[in-house]
Design a protein around this motif. Structure first.
Motif, PDB file in Angstrom:
ATOM      1  N   THR A 380     -11.872  -2.182  16.831  1.00  0.00           N
ATOM      2  CA  THR A 380     -11.458  -1.022  16.041  1.00  0.00           C
ATOM      3  C   THR A 380      -9.944  -0.861  16.091  1.00  0.00           C
ATOM      4  OG1 THR A 380     -13.544   0.103  16.363  1.00  0.00           O
ATOM      5  CG2 THR A 380     -11.655   1.483  15.820  1.00  0.00           C
ATOM      6  N   ARG A 383      -8.229  -3.517  14.239  1.00  0.00           N
ATOM      7  CA  ARG A 383      -8.354  -3.305  12.785  1.00  0.00           C
ATOM      8  C   ARG A 383      -7.333  -2.265  12.321  1.00  0.00           C
ATOM      9  NH1 ARG A 383     -13.563  -2.624  12.949  1.00  0.00           N
ATOM     10  NH2 ARG A 383     -13.588  -0.403  12.572  1.00  0.00           N
ATOM     11  N   SER A 417      -6.986  -2.238   1.723  1.00  0.00           N
ATOM     12  CA  SER A 417      -7.936  -2.884   2.630  1.00  0.00           C
ATOM     13  C   SER A 417      -9.303  -2.229   2.598  1.00  0.00           C
ATOM     14  CB  SER A 417      -7.395  -2.812   4.058  1.00  0.00           C
ATOM     15  OG  SER A 417      -7.313  -1.469   4.468  1.00  0.00           O
ATOM     16  N   VAL A 419      -9.958  -0.098   4.618  1.00  0.00           N
ATOM     17  CA  VAL A 419     -10.130   0.270   6.026  1.00  0.00           C
ATOM     18  C   VAL A 419      -9.614   1.692   6.213  1.00  0.00           C
ATOM     19  CG1 VAL A 419      -9.413  -0.199   8.398  1.00  0.00           C
ATOM     20  CG2 VAL A 419      -9.941  -2.094   6.844  1.00  0.00           C
TER      21      VAL A 419
ATOM     22  N   PRO B  99     -10.123  -9.021  14.469  1.00  0.00           N
ATOM     23  CA  PRO B  99     -10.565  -9.091  13.074  1.00  0.00           C
ATOM     24  C   PRO B  99      -9.477  -9.733  12.210  1.00  0.00           C
ATOM     25  CG  PRO B  99     -10.010  -6.827  13.690  1.00  0.00           C
ATOM     26  CD  PRO B  99      -9.919  -7.650  14.930  1.00  0.00           C
ATOM     27  N   PRO B 102      -6.323  -7.482   7.065  1.00  0.00           N
ATOM     28  CA  PRO B 102      -6.899  -6.970   5.828  1.00  0.00           C
ATOM     29  C   PRO B 102      -5.944  -7.045   4.631  1.00  0.00           C
ATOM     30  CG  PRO B 102      -6.232  -5.131   7.193  1.00  0.00           C
ATOM     31  CD  PRO B 102      -5.928  -6.387   7.974  1.00  0.00           C
TER      32      PRO B 102
END
Lengths: 463, 471
Positions: A380, A383, A417, A419, B99, B102
């Protein structure tokens, strides 16, 4: 740049082309690309704004430079200039009609506390009629409030200062867990506790802080981040370090020892006591980055239990709001998802400043609120680096090799993204008067960010 | 029935909340509270109607169950034990990988412009954002995407001027940077020639011709087909010239492009003249030398020896009936050059020749480029084989990285059928000895199928025109 033989090719788009590079024994770093949210033209306009890159750098450097010292503890009437019948609350503006159960409950409790109504029914009637009462967001006064975030004139507040940027911020004293005003409870025990906090705890803390001198809250936050606290749902180390700072002056204050003992017991028994110092420290950090033309950095994320609202550096104090999501997590006792109110509180200021859910990796215990795992917590935070403009070296995360907290949420990165910032939060009961029903994880609605994107596009300069 | 057990154990509150939920989910369990006996939890238990012994302390664990029967109670207690045991067991596996980034911005974090380059091939309407991230990071940025607006192209290239980046594209299909092929690129030997190309397949053909002549390439920098237009003003061409001039490996620069807008041509020529490295212009279009002639000039200038590229004769030595020459191409520049060369040889207007570019937008909407998937053209070859108005068929085959790993495989059967039907097939094969498809095997397979094969596109067009012009 000069021409040479590349050792890494960063790719976005067709896998076939990335594969063709990899066949040549060159490393590829592949973007997990997806079509952006929102309007493609607005995104292009904001991206092309020649001020954006440097404005975001400025926003980040101001955030990193911001300080936060606890300088005083005072009644809100004095510190914030609240007059009789004037209340502050969490999140963007909200009317009585649209207010959620816990917000209504907290406002009812505020009326009872201030002696503006004898009964909850009378309080409700006066609030519905707007009779002698008015309320506005904490953020409009530079303050922050957890959960319902209701601040009344008689409540005592922490006063923090950032001398680098000349800002101040305020937050109420934390009441503890369970049936408390900020979760919308307003029973006699709630009001009695608040009276004690105003009569005993507030003045004692004022004395202690004035005798101790300014307490460097930012330094404590930096330490707690390395001790398993993420500063939103876990404030255990921070609370004890704060107590360590003020304890000598409390003991030495000359106040009756049973009052001192009661105050110390209260602070030490509430693992979230320090949250109400983390929040204004984070507000000072993000406020330092507000109002920079061309910047797409988020400076406020706040919820009132009905709407989620954000503010962005380049669009001043405009709110971009959308209906708040309901957190997912674990419930106290027999409470379940049907009992939970949508997301509420100014405490997402911690995520806005890069800690809380954004720095979940430093507090792996928190991820288990949603049945996750330690790798989830690490993933997390990693990210979140993908949607922030930089890192805060003052808040180093040990498990990530002391990498700084992901700081400065960028609207363009979020819409590109898909996100969303990760927020750790408590859950309030849907029905006024219930109190806390659980804790968990939540994200803001994407619509807040696409609206902000449109507003930034409308103000964008042509390249 | 409500039952409260007290256990001497400590488990953290998060785990206990999970245990409570797991037990409460059992059939027949109306409510479950597994929690340390703190004041808050005692209050909760009382609120749920449980009768808790007064002797408990904060170090005791309450297991409070509201169940339908004794059987359920036993099952619920077993479940509590199982859930507590599961919670204390360490998870398998490590911390997992980070990850993927992005956005390109995230990917460029810590990227060094000396060692990293960016390749953007997202849909054109979105490519600007990722390309800009790479340009902001000062990287050599290839934009393979097409349908990027001119305004965005200019914005990217101006920004590159500020950050020291180079924008290759948009719609840049081919580049070679320090021996690494990007997009559709041929595998070439290293050498002294630097190429600036406003045409992807034109660049590929030049790479192949130079490599075939034994002359190596330092870098081949695409600039996008619009770079030398008045709107863009040659921003990337000028920057690429500077980079190649500063590059130690580059001794000679070739610029290949359609004729630039006049004011841009003047600027580029003046700039080229000011550099220490000699610059050769290979312009594409009517009245200009073809790419093979340009390659010959470059090889001579680089001190090499030019010999005409190889070719192999076909099975059919005259045109079919009174049919005309038709061309089916995957490379736009190959098509344009063949049309000019053949029209000139035949004394016809170029526009009168039916020459199709299957890489054109109208054939690639919603499907891969024909260099990856040639099925549309295969259908058309079959159609022309059955159409008596087609007297000679001219094709191109482009090898290299990113292309169909074996384009000959699918072509052999249709070519064999065409030549068996008396239709001569002439193929120009664009590729190098080191391309993954194997140039010799590809040419051999097509020759075996009856095609005449040329490693020069202009020579193939001339041969096809000769066949079509013979009565």
């Amino acid at each position: 740049m000069r021409l040479g033989t590349p050792t890494t090719v960063l790719t976005a788009g067709a896998e076939l082309l990335a594969d063709a590079v990899a066949q040549q024994a060159v490393d590829t770093r592949r973007v997990a690309w997806q079509p952006p949210e929102g309007d493609a033209d607005a995104l292009a306009a904001v991206m092309a704004d020649p001020r954006r890159a440097s404005a975001n750098e400025t926003a980040l450097s101001r955030m990193l430079a911001a300080e936060a010292s606890l300088v005083d503890v005072r009644p809100a009437s004095e510190a914030l200039g609240l007059g009789p019948g004037e209340f502050l609350h969490a999140g963007p503006p909200v009317t009585w009609e649209r207010a959620s159960g816990p917000m209504k409950g907290a406002l009812i409790g505020a009326m009872l506390l201030e002696g503006l109504a004898e009964t909850p029914e009378a309080a409700e009637a006066a609030l519905a009629a707007g009779d002698g009462v008015a309320w506005e967001p904490c953020h409009h006064r530079g303050a922050v409030g957890p959960m319902a975030g209701v601040v009344t004139p008689s409540m005592w507040v922490f006063e923090l200062r950032d001398d680098v940027h000349g800002n101040a911020s305020w937050c109420s004293l934390n009441e503890g867990l369970g049936k408390v005003l900020r979760y919308g409870a307003y029973g006699p025990e709630v009001v009695d506790r608040l009276r004690w906090m105003g009569d005993v705890l507030g003045p004692l803390l004022q004395t202690a802080v004035r005798r101790t001198g300014a307490v460097d809250v930012k330094a404590i936050v930096a330490q707690m981040i390395q001790m398993g606290d993420e500063g939103h749902n876990r404030n255990r180390a921070g609370t004890l370090m704060f107590l360590r700072e003020v304890l000598p002056a409390l003991v030495d204050s000359g106040a009756p020892s049973d009052d001192v003992a009661e105050a110390v017991r209260f602070v030490a028994g509430n693992d979230h006591f320090f949250l109400n110092l983390v929040m204004p420290a984070c507000k000072l950090q993000t406020r330092a980055a507000a109002g920079i033309d061309g910047s797409s950095v988020v400076t406020v994320m706040a919820r009132n239990g009905t709407d989620f609202g954000i503010q962005v550096s380049g669009t001043g104090d405009a709110w971009f709001t959308a209906p708040a999501n309901t957190p997912e997590g674990l419930y106290l006792g027999a409470y379940g998802p049907d009992d939970a109110n949508p997301d509420i509180g100014d405490s997402a200021i911690t995520e806005t400043a890069g800690i809380g859910g954004m720095s979940m990796a430093t507090a792996p215990a928190i991820v288990r609120f949603v049945g996750g795992s330690v790798p989830d917590a690490l993933a997390t935070t990693q990210r979140m680096y993908g949607i922030t403009v930089g890192e805060n070296p003052a808040f180093g995360i040990p498990i990530l090799e002391f990498r700084g907290a992901p700081t400065g949420i960028d609207v363009t990165s979020v819409v590109r993204s898909g996100v969303l910032p990760q927020i750790n939060t408590g859950m309030a009961g849907r029905v006024a008067g219930t109190g806390q029903v659980g804790a968990g994880l939540v994200t803001p609605p994407m619509a807040c960010f696409t609206q902000a994107l449109d507003a930034l596009a409308a103000r964008a300069q042509q390249p | 029935m409500k039952q409260v057990d007290v256990r001497k154990a400590y488990v953290d509150s998060v785990t206990l909340m999970q245990v409570s939920r797991r037990v409460a989910d059992l059939d027949g369990v109306a409510a479950a509270l597994v929690a340390m006996a703190t004041d808050l939890n005692l209050e909760l238990a009382a609120g749920m109607g449980f009768d808790v012994p007064a002797t408990v302390s904060g170090n005791d664990m309450l297991v409070a169950l509201d169940v339908a029967s004794d059987d359920v109670l036993a099952a619920a207690r077993t479940e509590v034990d199982a859930a507590l045991a599961a919670a204390s067991r360490p998870a398998a596996g490590g911390f997992g990988d980070a990850p993927p980034p992005p956005t390109m911005r995230a990917a460029t974090r810590d990227a060094d412009p000396e060692t990293a380059v960016a390749l953007v091939s997202t849909p054109g309407q979105y490519a600007f954002a990722d390309a800009l991230d790479a340009v902001d990071a000062g990287l050599l940025t290839m934009v393979f995407s097409d349908n990027v607006s001119v305004a965005q192209e200019v914005a990217l290239k101006r920004r590159a001027g500020e950050t020291g980046a180079l924008v290759m594209g948009p719609d840049c299909g081919t580049a070679v940077v320090g021996g690494v092929g990007l997009g559709f690129a041929n595998v070439v030997r290293p050498g002294p020639v630097g190429i600036v190309a406003a045409s992807g397949t034109g660049a590929q053909h030049l790479l192949a011709l130079l490599d075939g002549a034994g002359v190596g390439v330092s870098h081949c920098l695409g600039v996008g087909g619009r770079d030398l237009s008045a709107d863009v003003g040659g921003l990337s061409t000028l920057r690429a010239l500077d980079l190649l001039d500063a590059d130690e490996a580059t001794e000679l620069v070739v610029v290949i492009s359609k004729p630039p807008a006049p004011e841009v041509a003047e600027k580029v020529r003046a700039h080229a003249a000011s550099l220490g490295t000699p610059v050769v212009f290979g312009l594409l279009g009517p009245g200009q030398p073809d790419l093979t002639a340009t390659a010959a000039a470059v090889v001579e200038a680089a001190g090499g020896t030019w010999t005409a590229p190889e070719s192999w004769g076909g099975a059919v030595s005259s045109r079919r009936g009174q049919g005309v020459l038709k061309g089916l191409f995957v490379g736009g520049t190959m098509r344009d050059e063949a049309r000019l060369v053949a029209a000139s040889a035949l004394g016809l207007e170029p526009a009168s020749l039916e020459m199709v570019d299957f890489g054109d937008d109208e054939y690639t909407r919603g499907r891969p480029h024909p260099m990856i998937d040639g099925s549309l053209r295969l259908d058309r070859i079959a159609h022309e084989t059955d159409d008596p108005t087609c007297g000679v068929l001219l094709l191109d085959v482009v090898l290299g990285l990113g292309s169909d790993p074996d384009p000959a495989a699918a072509l052999v059967e249709p070519v064999r059928r065409a030549t068996a039907a008396g239709l001569p097939v002439v193929v120009s094969v664009i590729g190098t000895r080191d391309d993954p498809q194997d140039l010799r095997r590809t040419a051999g397979a097509l020759t075996d199928a009856g095609a005449a094969v040329f490693l020069s596109n202009a020579a193939a067009a001339r041969a096809a025109a000769d066949l079509a012009g013979a009565s």
